[in-house]
Design a protein around this motif. Structure first.
Motif, PDB file in Angstrom:
ATOM      1  N   TYR A 118       0.352  -1.693   0.132  1.00  0.00           N
ATOM      2  CA  TYR A 118       0.343  -0.041  -0.442  1.00  0.00           C
ATOM      3  C   TYR A 118       1.093   1.173  -0.519  1.00  0.00           C
ATOM      4  O   TYR A 118       2.019   0.778   0.435  1.00  0.00           O
ATOM      5  CB  TYR A 118      -0.696  -0.155   1.261  1.00  0.00           C
ATOM      6  N   ALA A 119       0.153   2.438  -0.604  1.00  0.00           N
ATOM      7  CA  ALA A 119       0.983   3.985  -0.333  1.00  0.00           C
ATOM      8  C   ALA A 119       0.383   4.169   0.813  1.00  0.00           C
ATOM      9  O   ALA A 119      -0.811   3.332   1.749  1.00  0.00           O
ATOM     10  CB  ALA A 119       0.670   4.734  -1.268  1.00  0.00           C
ATOM     11  N   GLU A 120       1.733   5.071   1.359  1.00  0.00           N
ATOM     12  CA  GLU A 120       1.865   5.625   2.742  1.00  0.00           C
ATOM     13  C   GLU A 120       0.757   6.286   2.697  1.00  0.00           C
ATOM     14  O   GLU A 120      -0.159   6.361   4.298  1.00  0.00           O
ATOM     15  CB  GLU A 120       3.073   6.174   2.959  1.00  0.00           C
ATOM     16  N   SER A 121       0.124   6.912   1.866  1.00  0.00           N
ATOM     17  CA  SER A 121      -1.625   7.092   1.771  1.00  0.00           C
ATOM     18  C   SER A 121      -2.784   6.578   2.324  1.00  0.00           C
ATOM     19  O   SER A 121      -3.386   7.034   3.495  1.00  0.00           O
ATOM     20  CB  SER A 121      -1.873   8.275   1.247  1.00  0.00           C
ATOM     21  N   TYR A 122      -2.387   5.545   2.604  1.00  0.00           N
ATOM     22  CA  TYR A 122      -3.503   4.515   2.664  1.00  0.00           C
ATOM     23  C   TYR A 122      -3.162   4.097   4.714  1.00  0.00           C
ATOM     24  O   TYR A 122      -4.430   3.255   4.993  1.00  0.00           O
ATOM     25  CB  TYR A 122      -3.552   3.434   2.145  1.00  0.00           C
ATOM     26  N   ALA A 123      -2.375   4.460   5.157  1.00  0.00           N
ATOM     27  CA  ALA A 123      -2.148   3.580   6.221  1.00  0.00           C
ATOM     28  C   ALA A 123      -3.470   4.524   6.780  1.00  0.00           C
ATOM     29  O   ALA A 123      -3.849   4.176   8.093  1.00  0.00           O
ATOM     30  CB  ALA A 123      -0.947   4.535   7.086  1.00  0.00           C
ATOM     31  N   GLU A 124      -3.982   5.175   7.673  1.00  0.00           N
ATOM     32  CA  GLU A 124      -5.007   6.460   7.581  1.00  0.00           C
ATOM     33  C   GLU A 124      -6.309   5.396   7.330  1.00  0.00           C
ATOM     34  O   GLU A 124      -6.750   6.114   8.346  1.00  0.00           O
ATOM     35  CB  GLU A 124      -5.422   8.036   7.585  1.00  0.00           C
ATOM     36  N   GLN A 169       1.276   9.503  -8.962  1.00  0.00           N
ATOM     37  CA  GLN A 169       0.945   9.320 -10.156  1.00  0.00           C
ATOM     38  C   GLN A 169       0.858   7.437 -10.432  1.00  0.00           C
ATOM     39  O   GLN A 169       0.952   7.078 -11.791  1.00  0.00           O
ATOM     40  CB  GLN A 169       2.845   8.782 -10.952  1.00  0.00           C
ATOM     41  N   LEU A 170       1.115   6.512  -9.199  1.00  0.00           N
ATOM     42  CA  LEU A 170       1.120   4.826  -9.804  1.00  0.00           C
ATOM     43  C   LEU A 170      -0.748   5.026  -8.733  1.00  0.00           C
ATOM     44  O   LEU A 170      -0.527   3.772  -9.212  1.00  0.00           O
ATOM     45  CB  LEU A 170       2.062   4.217  -8.713  1.00  0.00           C
ATOM     46  N   SER A 171      -0.755   5.286  -7.971  1.00  0.00           N
ATOM     47  CA  SER A 171      -2.235   4.682  -7.037  1.00  0.00           C
ATOM     48  C   SER A 171      -3.513   5.587  -7.306  1.00  0.00           C
ATOM     49  O   SER A 171      -3.975   7.067  -7.087  1.00  0.00           O
ATOM     50  CB  SER A 171      -1.772   4.861  -5.434  1.00  0.00           C
ATOM     51  N   ALA A 172      -4.577   5.038  -7.409  1.00  0.00           N
ATOM     52  CA  ALA A 172      -5.586   5.674  -7.815  1.00  0.00           C
ATOM     53  C   ALA A 172      -6.019   5.841  -5.933  1.00  0.00           C
ATOM     54  O   ALA A 172      -7.295   7.227  -5.925  1.00  0.00           O
ATOM     55  CB  ALA A 172      -6.937   4.421  -8.536  1.00  0.00           C
ATOM     56  N   ASP A 173      -6.246   5.624  -5.064  1.00  0.00           N
ATOM     57  CA  ASP A 173      -6.647   5.222  -4.106  1.00  0.00           C
ATOM     58  C   ASP A 173      -6.083   4.932  -2.729  1.00  0.00           C
ATOM     59  O   ASP A 173      -6.183   5.185  -1.543  1.00  0.00           O
ATOM     60  CB  ASP A 173      -7.734   4.516  -3.821  1.00  0.00           C
ATOM     61  N   GLY A 174      -4.493   4.906  -3.248  1.00  0.00           N
ATOM     62  CA  GLY A 174      -2.967   4.994  -1.695  1.00  0.00           C
ATOM     63  C   GLY A 174      -3.278   2.703  -1.646  1.00  0.00           C
ATOM     64  O   GLY A 174      -2.628   2.306  -1.154  1.00  0.00           O
ATOM     65  N   THR A 175      -3.981   2.224  -2.265  1.00  0.00           N
ATOM     66  CA  THR A 175      -4.086   0.099  -2.624  1.00  0.00           C
ATOM     67  C   THR A 175      -4.373  -0.322  -4.072  1.00  0.00           C
ATOM     68  O   THR A 175      -3.858  -0.571  -4.256  1.00  0.00           O
ATOM     69  CB  THR A 175      -5.395  -0.431  -1.955  1.00  0.00           C
ATOM     70  N   HIS A 176      -5.489   0.725  -4.734  1.00  0.00           N
ATOM     71  CA  HIS A 176      -5.099  -0.233  -6.223  1.00  0.00           C
ATOM     72  C   HIS A 176      -4.706   0.558  -6.879  1.00  0.00           C
ATOM     73  O   HIS A 176      -3.899   2.107  -6.910  1.00  0.00           O
ATOM     74  CB  HIS A 176      -6.517   0.130  -6.356  1.00  0.00           C
ATOM     75  N   LEU A 177      -4.266   0.804  -8.097  1.00  0.00           N
ATOM     76  CA  LEU A 177      -3.398   1.519  -9.253  1.00  0.00           C
ATOM     77  C   LEU A 177      -3.976   1.920 -10.213  1.00  0.00           C
ATOM     78  O   LEU A 177      -5.646   1.376 -10.588  1.00  0.00           O
ATOM     79  CB  LEU A 177      -2.549   0.481  -9.979  1.00  0.00           C
ATOM     80  N   ASN A 178      -3.534   2.927 -10.690  1.00  0.00           N
ATOM     81  CA  ASN A 178      -4.383   4.092 -11.334  1.00  0.00           C
ATOM     82  C   ASN A 178      -3.701   3.890 -12.682  1.00  0.00           C
ATOM     83  O   ASN A 178      -3.400   2.659 -13.397  1.00  0.00           O
ATOM     84  CB  ASN A 178      -4.192   5.366 -11.365  1.00  0.00           C
ATOM     85  N   GLU A 179      -3.905   4.605 -14.182  1.00  0.00           N
ATOM     86  CA  GLU A 179      -3.113   4.379 -15.610  1.00  0.00           C
ATOM     87  C   GLU A 179      -2.119   3.978 -15.401  1.00  0.00           C
ATOM     88  O   GLU A 179      -1.559   3.565 -16.372  1.00  0.00           O
ATOM     89  CB  GLU A 179      -3.868   5.451 -16.404  1.00  0.00           C
ATOM     90  N   ILE A 180      -1.398   4.619 -15.378  1.00  0.00           N
ATOM     91  CA  ILE A 180       0.028   4.284 -14.934  1.00  0.00           C
ATOM     92  C   ILE A 180       0.746   3.170 -13.639  1.00  0.00           C
ATOM     93  O   ILE A 180       1.322   2.074 -14.897  1.00  0.00           O
ATOM     94  CB  ILE A 180       0.944   5.614 -14.632  1.00  0.00           C
ATOM     95  N   GLY A 181       0.032   3.122 -12.910  1.00  0.00           N
ATOM     96  CA  GLY A 181       0.585   1.769 -12.486  1.00  0.00           C
ATOM     97  C   GLY A 181      -0.306   0.279 -13.353  1.00  0.00           C
ATOM     98  O   GLY A 181       0.812  -0.521 -13.474  1.00  0.00           O
ATOM     99  N   ASP A 182      -1.846   0.437 -13.538  1.00  0.00           N
ATOM    100  CA  ASP A 182      -1.826  -0.636 -14.743  1.00  0.00           C
ATOM    101  C   ASP A 182      -1.140  -0.538 -15.600  1.00  0.00           C
ATOM    102  O   ASP A 182      -0.941  -2.027 -15.904  1.00  0.00           O
ATOM    103  CB  ASP A 182      -3.554  -0.320 -15.061  1.00  0.00           C
TER     104      ASP A 182
END
Length: 334
Positions: A207-213, A269-282
């Motif tokens: 997970y991205a750090e932003s997802y910790a909360e 640039q990689l994550s849509a919500d801190g857990t799933h990927l966005n366009e670049i991550g996909d």
């Protein structure tokens, strides 16, 4: 003691390399073999197989047999939204690389665990959405969906080449959640329609750090540290997957994503919500799947998911992240 030399050639007929293939089928009347290889060298367009009776005198036993490099790709994922992410652009990437028959499907339940997949396989629960990528004449790709499917129906819908398995995202870091893996593998092996279909493991990302909360266990166990969660995922794969002979290979999606993070693509640039990927991550995950499935180079892939400048600006880093993950699947490369 018959042997086969497999020789690899590019599209212009130029020799690239060769290897010895063991395991010939022989009887009193004939010698036969099938050209099979998990990973072709880069830029292969044709494979030739030479049967040799005697390497000392170099006497060939049979004429040359030709085989065009594989141009079909039939993939089924037994997964969740993380397999959705990885499959988002896989069809377009394979098409761009010259594949002619592309059948990519996902037996999908959001957040599904190995234990739930096993339970559903045993009960025949109609809880799956069977998603299939559909290519159109104008180059666009859409997703068809059949709801209320059983896992058995998804498995028997095609003669899949590769069937991918995975654990739920957070549980991927916890080896104590893998008790259902053997039962699920047994179900797949007993019911797949292609006896040569390979099982692959989708190694997911931290997970991205932003997802910790938003995820208390991520915060509590890993302190909201992406690298620590990634390392736990890798250790779990080493413990539970690399020790399992039924799983042919691991797709290092998590390593490719972590490489991309360390090469300068931030989580936004990689994550849509801190857990799933966005366009670049996909796109990163899709390139990783393609490279691992085919053994082909991604250097000549020209497809990108959009014309957004951020993709063009980071394309070299994206491909480097993927290639480094294929070369070193269980550690990050800066």
């Amino acid at each position: 003691p018959y042997k086969v030399i497999l020789a690899y050639y590019d599209e212009n007929g130029n020799y690239i390399s060769s290897k010895i293939q063991e395991g010939l089928s022989t009887n009193a009347e004939k010698v036969s073999f099938t050209i099979v290889d998990e990973e072709y060298p880069e830029n292969v367009a044709k494979v030739k197989g030479f049967i040799w009776k005697d390497f000392d005198t170099l006497i060939p036993l049979a004429d040359v047999a030709d085989s065009e490099a594989k141009t079909s790709l039939k993939i089924l994922s037994i997964g969740n939204s993380y397999s959705q992410d990885a499959q988002s652009y896989l069809y377009q990437i394979a098409k761009n690389a010259g594949f002619e028959t592309i059948e990519i499907s996902n037996a999908y339940i959001g957040g599904c665990t190995l234990a739930t997949h096993l339970s559903n396989s045993q009960s025949g629960a109609r809880k799956y959405t069977f998603e299939t990528k559909v290519g159109h004449g104008d180059g666009s790709v859409t997703t068809s969906r059949v709801s209320e499917s059983t896992l058995l129906e998804c498995l028997k819908a095609n003669d899949w080449d590769i069937i991918t398995l995975q654990q739920q995202s957070y549980n991927s870091s916890d080896p104590t959640t893998f008790d259902a893996l053997e039962g699920l593998i047994e179900f797949v092996q007993e019911n797949k329609t292609n006896p040569h279909a390979k099982l692959a493991w989708h190694m997911t990302w931290g997970y991205a750090e932003s997802y910790a909360e938003k995820h208390s266990d991520f915060k509590k166990v890993f302190g909201g540290d992406t690298q620590k969660m990634y390392e736990a995922i890798v250790n779990t794969v080493k413990d539970k997957i690399l020790t399992n002979d039924d799983i042919a290979f691991v797709i290092p999606s998590g390593t490719a994503i972590q490489n991309a993070r360390l090469l300068g693509l931030d989580n936004s640039q990689l994550s849509a919500d801190g857990t799933h990927l966005n366009e670049i991550g996909d796109y990163v995950a899709g390139l990783t799947w393609f490279a691992k499935f085919t053994g082909m180079s991604i250097d000549d892939i020209t497809f990108t998911p959009s014309e957004e400048p951020v993709i063009a600006e980071n394309l070299a880093a994206i491909k480097t992240a993927v290639k480094n993950a294929i070369a070193n699947p269980y550690s990050v490369t800066k």
